[in-house]
Write a protein that holds these residues in place. Structure first.
Motif, PDB file in Angstrom:
ATOM      1  N   ALA A 249       0.830  -1.207   0.000  1.00  0.00           N
ATOM      2  CA  ALA A 249       0.000   0.000   0.000  1.00  0.00           C
ATOM      3  C   ALA A 249       0.861   1.253   0.000  1.00  0.00           C
ATOM      4  O   ALA A 249       0.568   2.248  -0.679  1.00  0.00           O
ATOM      5  N   TYR A 250       1.946   1.228   0.734  1.00  0.00           N
ATOM      6  CA  TYR A 250       2.858   2.387   0.780  1.00  0.00           C
ATOM      7  C   TYR A 250       3.456   2.650  -0.589  1.00  0.00           C
ATOM      8  O   TYR A 250       3.535   3.798  -1.046  1.00  0.00           O
ATOM      9  N   GLU A 251       3.880   1.559  -1.311  1.00  0.00           N
ATOM     10  CA  GLU A 251       4.458   1.745  -2.637  1.00  0.00           C
ATOM     11  C   GLU A 251       3.430   2.301  -3.618  1.00  0.00           C
ATOM     12  O   GLU A 251       3.761   3.159  -4.460  1.00  0.00           O
ATOM     13  N   ALA A 252       2.185   1.833  -3.496  1.00  0.00           N
ATOM     14  CA  ALA A 252       1.137   2.359  -4.382  1.00  0.00           C
ATOM     15  C   ALA A 252       0.899   3.841  -4.126  1.00  0.00           C
ATOM     16  O   ALA A 252       0.799   4.651  -5.053  1.00  0.00           O
ATOM     17  N   LEU A 253       0.844   4.226  -2.865  1.00  0.00           N
ATOM     18  CA  LEU A 253       0.655   5.653  -2.529  1.00  0.00           C
ATOM     19  C   LEU A 253       1.843   6.486  -2.977  1.00  0.00           C
ATOM     20  O   LEU A 253       1.692   7.611  -3.478  1.00  0.00           O
ATOM     21  N   TYR A 254       3.019   5.934  -2.836  1.00  0.00           N
ATOM     22  CA  TYR A 254       4.218   6.676  -3.227  1.00  0.00           C
ATOM     23  C   TYR A 254       4.240   6.879  -4.746  1.00  0.00           C
ATOM     24  O   TYR A 254       4.605   7.946  -5.250  1.00  0.00           O
ATOM     25  N   GLU A 255       3.815   5.818  -5.501  1.00  0.00           N
ATOM     26  CA  GLU A 255       3.779   5.928  -6.959  1.00  0.00           C
ATOM     27  C   GLU A 255       2.762   6.970  -7.397  1.00  0.00           C
ATOM     28  O   GLU A 255       3.005   7.757  -8.311  1.00  0.00           O
TER      29      GLU A 255
END
Length: 322
Positions: A249-255
């Motif tokens: 989820a963090y990587e998706a938000l960061y992207e």
């Protein structure tokens, strides 16, 4: 009749002699009060000193060559004002002196000096000039106790020869002439201005030094914080990787945070049965979302396969042939 007349004459003479006898007795007596001395002189020469309070009989007092001089031994006071003195810097100073004294030797006070009262004024003026002339004006104002004692000692050494004892000498007031006072006020004001400028300059230097020290300390702390930032981020990533779902989820938000909506339109997240992201970008409205007419730049993501499948179905391509 003669006896009666003689008796009357005798009584009249007796009554007449009583006042005369009283007047004679008063003329021959000398009354001495408390704290007082009477000096008896004959032919101008001291003949006796009557110091005991009360009546004293001087039988030849009525004679012209006999004189009785009363001398008070009580404490006396003098205010001697406006004594002009030039201090050590040449400034004219006006000094007022208060004296408390008494006659300790009535013979000397009467015969050794013609007018001890005027001589006392002259002695005070001379002593004040000799003592205060060696001091600056500010020292005269500050050293009152020392000056009082020194003035008393010098006056007593001089007045002892006259039979006068100085018990107290006080500097009551020290002032300046009006024109001298104006000059002193201007000089003090100039000194205060210089002192004020010096203090302000020193304060500004201290403030600048404090600001420089504070900036250096802040820069040091910021550098230390920046040096610790990568380690903190690494620890945070390590903690996130322990929870795969949270890390995804963090990587998706960061992207998504890297997308700039003012410069591009992103197509992302289509299912596999939907069109490809590239086809959706081509079919998008040229002005939709404020994007330029040349279309939008697609961003690769998990919906790319779905967009491709949707585009194939829309064109009648089943995926098995060319």
């Amino acid at each position: 009749m003669n006896d009666t007349w003689m008796l009357a004459v005798g009584a009249a003479m007796g009554f007449g002699l009583l006042p005369a006898l009283g007047a004679l007795l008063r003329a021959l007596r000398v009354e001495v009060e408390n704290e007082e001395v009477a000096l008896v002189t004959r032919f101008g020469k001291l003949a006796g000193v009557l110091a005991r309070p009360g009546w004293h009989w001087v039988l030849d007092r009525m004679l012209p060559h006999v004189k009785v001089i009363p001398v008070s031994l009580r404490r006396d006071f003098r205010n001697i004002t406006n004594i002009r003195v030039n201090d050590a810097r040449g400034t004219t100073v006006l000094v007022d002196i208060f004296l408390e004294f008494r006659v300790v030797d009535p013979v000397k006070a009467t015969f050794d000096v013609a007018d001890w009262d005027r001589s006392l004024d002259n002695a005070v003026s001379h002593a004040v000039i000799s003592i205060f002339g060696n001091r600056a004006f500010n020292e005269i104002l500050c050293d009152r106790t020392e000056l009082n004692e020194r003035l008393r000692r010098e006056l007593e050494a001089e007045t002892q020869r006259w039979g006068i004892g100085i018990e107290l000498a006080l500097v009551r007031n020290v002032s300046l002439l009006p024109e001298v006072s104006q000059q002193v006020v201007h000089r003090i004001a100039a000194r205060l201005e210089r002192a004020k400028a010096f203090v302000e300059e020193e304060v500004q230097q201290r403030v600048a030094l404090c600001e420089a020290q504070t900036s250096a300390r802040v820069a040091e702390l910021l550098a230390d914080a920046k040096a610790q930032y990568p380690a903190a981020v690494g620890r945070a990533y390590a903690d996130l990787k322990k929870n795969p779902e949270l890390f995804a989820a963090y990587e998706a938000l960061y992207e998504l945070s890297l997308v700039n909506p003012s410069r591009l339109t992103a197509f992302k997240g289509f299912a596999e049965s939907e069109i490809r992201a590239a086809d959706a970008a081509v079919l998008a409205s040229p002005v939709e979302g404020g994007c330029p007419s040349s279309g939008a730049i697609p961003i690769l993501g998990g919906g790319g396969t779905a967009l491709q499948a949707h585009a194939d179905r829309a064109s009648g391509f089943d995926g098995d042939g060319e």
